[in-house]
Design a protein around this motif. Structure first.
Motif, mmCIF file in Angstrom:
data_model
loop_
_atom_site.group_PDB
_atom_site.id
_atom_site.type_symbol
_atom_site.label_atom_id
_atom_site.label_comp_id
_atom_site.label_asym_id
_atom_site.label_seq_id
_atom_site.Cartn_x
_atom_site.Cartn_y
_atom_site.Cartn_z
ATOM 1 N N THR A 122 0.806 -1.219 0.000
ATOM 2 C CA THR A 122 0.000 0.000 0.000
ATOM 3 C C THR A 122 0.842 1.274 0.000
ATOM 4 O OG1 THR A 122 -0.110 0.035 2.432
ATOM 5 C CG2 THR A 122 -1.827 -1.179 1.277
ATOM 6 N N SER A 123 2.131 1.160 0.275
ATOM 7 C CA SER A 123 2.950 2.349 0.554
ATOM 8 C C SER A 123 3.086 3.287 -0.629
ATOM 9 C CB SER A 123 4.339 1.929 1.035
ATOM 10 O OG SER A 123 5.013 1.180 0.041
ATOM 11 N N ILE A 124 3.249 2.751 -1.836
ATOM 12 C CA ILE A 124 3.471 3.621 -2.995
ATOM 13 C C ILE A 124 2.199 4.387 -3.324
ATOM 14 C CG2 ILE A 124 4.265 3.723 -5.384
ATOM 15 C CD1 ILE A 124 5.748 1.108 -4.939
ATOM 16 N N SER A 125 1.053 3.726 -3.242
ATOM 17 C CA SER A 125 -0.215 4.422 -3.478
ATOM 18 C C SER A 125 -0.426 5.533 -2.462
ATOM 19 C CB SER A 125 -1.383 3.429 -3.392
ATOM 20 O OG SER A 125 -1.307 2.456 -4.406
ATOM 21 N N MET A 152 6.410 -6.247 -3.481
ATOM 22 C CA MET A 152 6.385 -5.823 -4.884
ATOM 23 C C MET A 152 5.757 -6.877 -5.792
ATOM 24 S SD MET A 152 7.536 -2.752 -5.505
ATOM 25 C CE MET A 152 8.240 -2.713 -7.149
ATOM 26 N N SER A 153 5.430 -8.045 -5.227
ATOM 27 C CA SER A 153 4.768 -9.057 -6.048
ATOM 28 C C SER A 153 3.274 -8.784 -6.194
ATOM 29 C CB SER A 153 4.990 -10.452 -5.448
ATOM 30 O OG SER A 153 4.337 -10.567 -4.196
ATOM 31 N N TYR A 158 2.365 -2.137 -8.543
ATOM 32 C CA TYR A 158 2.634 -1.747 -9.926
ATOM 33 C C TYR A 158 1.589 -0.769 -10.451
ATOM 34 C CZ TYR A 158 6.213 -5.259 -9.757
ATOM 35 O OH TYR A 158 7.325 -5.969 -9.403
ATOM 36 N N GLU A 159 0.366 -0.900 -9.976
ATOM 37 C CA GLU A 159 -0.644 0.089 -10.336
ATOM 38 C C GLU A 159 -0.207 1.471 -9.868
ATOM 39 O OE1 GLU A 159 -4.397 -1.122 -8.739
ATOM 40 O OE2 GLU A 159 -4.302 -3.109 -9.628
ATOM 41 N N ALA A 160 0.294 1.525 -8.639
ATOM 42 C CA ALA A 160 0.738 2.803 -8.078
ATOM 43 C C ALA A 160 1.949 3.338 -8.823
ATOM 44 C CB ALA A 160 1.056 2.639 -6.600
ATOM 45 N N MET A 161 2.899 2.472 -9.151
ATOM 46 C CA MET A 161 4.095 2.914 -9.862
ATOM 47 C C MET A 161 3.747 3.424 -11.256
ATOM 48 S SD MET A 161 7.063 0.244 -8.733
ATOM 49 C CE MET A 161 8.307 1.258 -9.513
ATOM 50 N N PHE A 241 11.800 -0.471 -13.996
ATOM 51 C CA PHE A 241 11.326 0.698 -13.263
ATOM 52 C C PHE A 241 11.430 1.962 -14.108
ATOM 53 C CE2 PHE A 241 13.093 -2.303 -10.093
ATOM 54 C CZ PHE A 241 11.896 -2.697 -9.539
ATOM 55 N N GLU A 242 12.461 2.025 -14.936
ATOM 56 C CA GLU A 242 12.597 3.170 -15.842
ATOM 57 C C GLU A 242 11.424 3.222 -16.812
ATOM 58 O OE1 GLU A 242 14.754 5.614 -16.153
ATOM 59 O OE2 GLU A 242 16.246 5.082 -14.651
#
Length: 645
Positions: A122-125, A152-153, A158-161, A241-242
């Protein structure tokens, strides 16, 4: 291990830490690690993850201006060192205890916990939300999200990223790689490249290159970008990630202050870098030999001896429910090659590890990806397999949309083995299995079972395996069973049929799940007061045994339902039938379930007692409903009382 902590003793809050010289941080980290080990040895809890981020925690609070700069810990089980540095050292020995510190980050506990967490990914969101809010308000503080490689799995990360890369707000994501080793560090050269790629000079040169390229045709500009991406991806491994819009730095050694500090400072001082991902490699359990040597790196521990690492676990009186599940399913799978087991990164916690030993080719650990686990199971069910998806109650909530759309609507026979149903004690409200009855019983066509002991669990696993025309679920608690003898051959139960264990005339207690032992004890207490009680085991929360309910309502003055779940679960199913059958005019009804609030950590037995779900609570409910304040002087039974009007 360090006994004295002279530097740590000077630190009450991170501002104190920032008065030290960089050369002193190594000692601070060593003292912080020792303090963490000592605290968890007395309370139990998550140890390995916290030990792995001691240096990172120290460096982050040293470089960034917390709490103005927001530091978000994904999951939060690695936050004990963070709590020690942020004004909570004097309470650290209360971790995971009633009235004490939470085992996870918690907003109401400290301003240094900007976001509460206990579930992963949840952290990135949350961090992006904070960063965009900062931008809208014209602020300039930093937002840092620390996420583990396991987290990260999950698709949410990934939605947040993807969103963060498109929005280009200034956000720092630290990938704490402590297990999967996405890309191993390559020593001094790796550290040098990370410092170079995060430096002002490199970032400045990169911006100049962009401005020059903009004066040429778009094809030239894109070629320059591709060349840079290829070059940087070749030496760092950060191409993924890039491509998502992040500027990648790493991998770097997460235990080396000489590597961490300059990279964090460079990223902090880069004003227009947009989203940045720093890949930090750490070792779970770092600095404590028993944890380093443990297969799970002391992920979760009971109280332990600091010198030897020996955990003070009481000898179990009976096998744990998850182990019963794994063993029974393994035996059933010996005769049925269509049975498969699925878990979302919790093989030992769910007992799937026992199934895996016997049937490795039919065991699937999909990682922290509950949504995928549910639909993956649905896909297998369409091809004639019998999937058992073993997921904690609180974690299955994360895949609820898939339960509805990919399983229930299509009537696919996915079997859900729901562990940790009910109270879980020290992990508190975030892990409490309160809602599974409510969120599954409302779904058309679902069969929902709850065993009262180990033998019943064995029967229900066999029953679920035999259900081929609809989804089903078995919910059972954390911990050891009652000591019931296991059947040699589990039997398939009749769907929607309960059982009566004791006959009485005044009070009927209809229990679902493992509160049955309390119901029987309550019946004994009531009998001593002259009130005879019937005790029934519902077995099924859906479909409910309507014939059993009719009988209990017809033959008793009071019917009490008992369940270790939230409002909206089993009692609602009973009440719905009684309303439609006009039974509420026939018998008094009292429903016992969890209180309608989120409960903090405590011992499970206290949580049960506070909810009135233990024997004493059941007896009190019965006496109150019957208007009896104390034990009567003479026997009171159905035939002795005046007839009901």
């Amino acid at each position: 291990m360090i006994d004295q902590t002279p530097l740590l003793d000077q630190i009450s809050v991170p501002a104190d830490l920032r008065t030290l010289q960089p050369g002193q941080l190594r000692q601070v980290a060593d003292e912080l690690r020792a303090a963490t080990i000592r605290a968890v040895s007395q309370t139990g809890g998550h140890l390995g993850a916290g030990l792995g981020v001691v240096e990172l925690t120290t460096a982050l609070h040293y470089v960034f201006n917390t709490p103005d700069d927001r530091l978000i810990w994904d999951v939060g089980h690695q936050c004990y060192p963070h709590k020690i540095l942020t004004g909570r050292r004097d309470r650290i020995n209360t971790l995971r205890q009633a009235g004490g510190l939470s085992g996870f980050t918690k907003r109401s506990e400290s301003e240094y916990d900007p976001f509460g967490a206990a579930h992963s990914s949840t952290s990135i969101s949350a961090g992006l939300g904070m960063a965009v809010a900062r931008d809208l308000a014209g602020g300039n503080n930093h937002v840092i999200a620390v996420i583990g490689d396991g987290a990260m799995s999950a698709g949410m990360a990934y939605e947040a990223m993807n969103n963060a890369g498109a929005m280009n707000s200034r956000l720092t994501v630290i990938l704490n790689d402590n297990d999967m080793s996405i890309a191993p560090p390559t020593g001094a050269m790796s550290a040098y490249l990370s410092r170079l790629l995060s430096s002002k000079s490199y970032l400045g040169l990169r911006e100049i290159g962009k401005h020059i390229a903009e004066r040429f045709p778009r094809q030239f500009e894109r070629a320059v970008e591709k060349a840079e991406e290829f070059a940087r991806g070749f030496v760092t491994g950060g191409t993924l990630f890039e491509e998502m819009g992040f500027y990648y730095v790493g991998p770097i050694d997460g235990h080396n202050m000489d590597h961490l500090l300059p990279v964090l400072k460079n990223v902090r001082d880069a004003k227009d870098a947009g989203p940045v991902l720093i890949h930090v490699v750490t070792q779970k359990g770092k600095g404590y030999e028993p944890a380093e040597a443990s297969a799970d790196k002391y992920h979760g521990v009971a109280k332990f001896d600091v010198v030897t690492g020996a955990q003070h676990k009481p000898k179990p009186n009976a096998p744990a429910y998850q182990n019963i599940f794994g063993e029974v399913l393994s035996k059933l799978a010996e005769k049925d090659d269509k049975i498969v087991a699925i878990t979302a990164a919790m093989p030992s916690g769910t007992g799937v590890n026992l199934f895996e030993k016997a049937h490795p080719e039919r065991t699937f650990d999909v990682g922290i990806a509950e949504q995928h686990a549910v639909t993956f199971a649905a896909g297998m069910a369409t091809e004639g397999y019998r999937p058992f998806a073993a997921i904690y109650s609180t974690f299955l909530q994360r895949g609820y949309d898939q339960v509805v759309h990919d399983v229930a609507i299509q009537k696919l026979p996915v079997r859900f083995a729901i562990d940790r149903a009910g109270y879980v004690g020290a992990d508190g409200s975030t892990h409490c299995g309160a809602f599974d009855l409510a969120y599954l019983c409302c779904l058309p066509g679902f069969v929902v079972m709850a065993p009262s002991d180990e033998a019943e669990l064995a029967h229900m696993v066999a029953t679920a395996a035999a259900i081929d025309d609809c989804p089903s679920a078995i919910r059972y608690p954390r911990g050891e069973g009652t000591g019931a003898d296991l059947p040699e051959v589990p039997k398939v139960l009749e769907i929607g049929k309960g059982r009566i264990l004791r006959e009485g005339k005044t009070v009927a207690i209809l229990s679902l799940g493992t509160r049955l032992q309390d119901a029987l004890a309550a019946a004994d207490d009531l009998a001593a007061r002259g009130l005879s009680a019937t005790v029934a085991d519902a077995r099924f929360a859906k479909p409910v045994d309507t014939d059993l309910i009719d009988r209990l309502a017809r033959d008793h003055d009071l019917l009490i339902t008992v369940e270790e779940g939230s409002v909206g679960g089993f009692a609602t199913q009973v009440l719905d039938h009684m309303t439609k059958a006009d039974l509420l005019q026939t018998v008094k009804l009292r429903t016992l379930y969890m209180p309608d609030r989120f409960l903090d950590q405590d011992k499970p037995e206290r949580q049960v007692a506070d909810a009135g779900l233990d024997a004493a609570g059941i007896v009190k409910t019965a006496l109150d409903a019957l208007g009896i304040e104390s034990a009567p002087d003479e026997t009171v039974s159905g035939k002795d009382r005046p007839a009901r009007a």
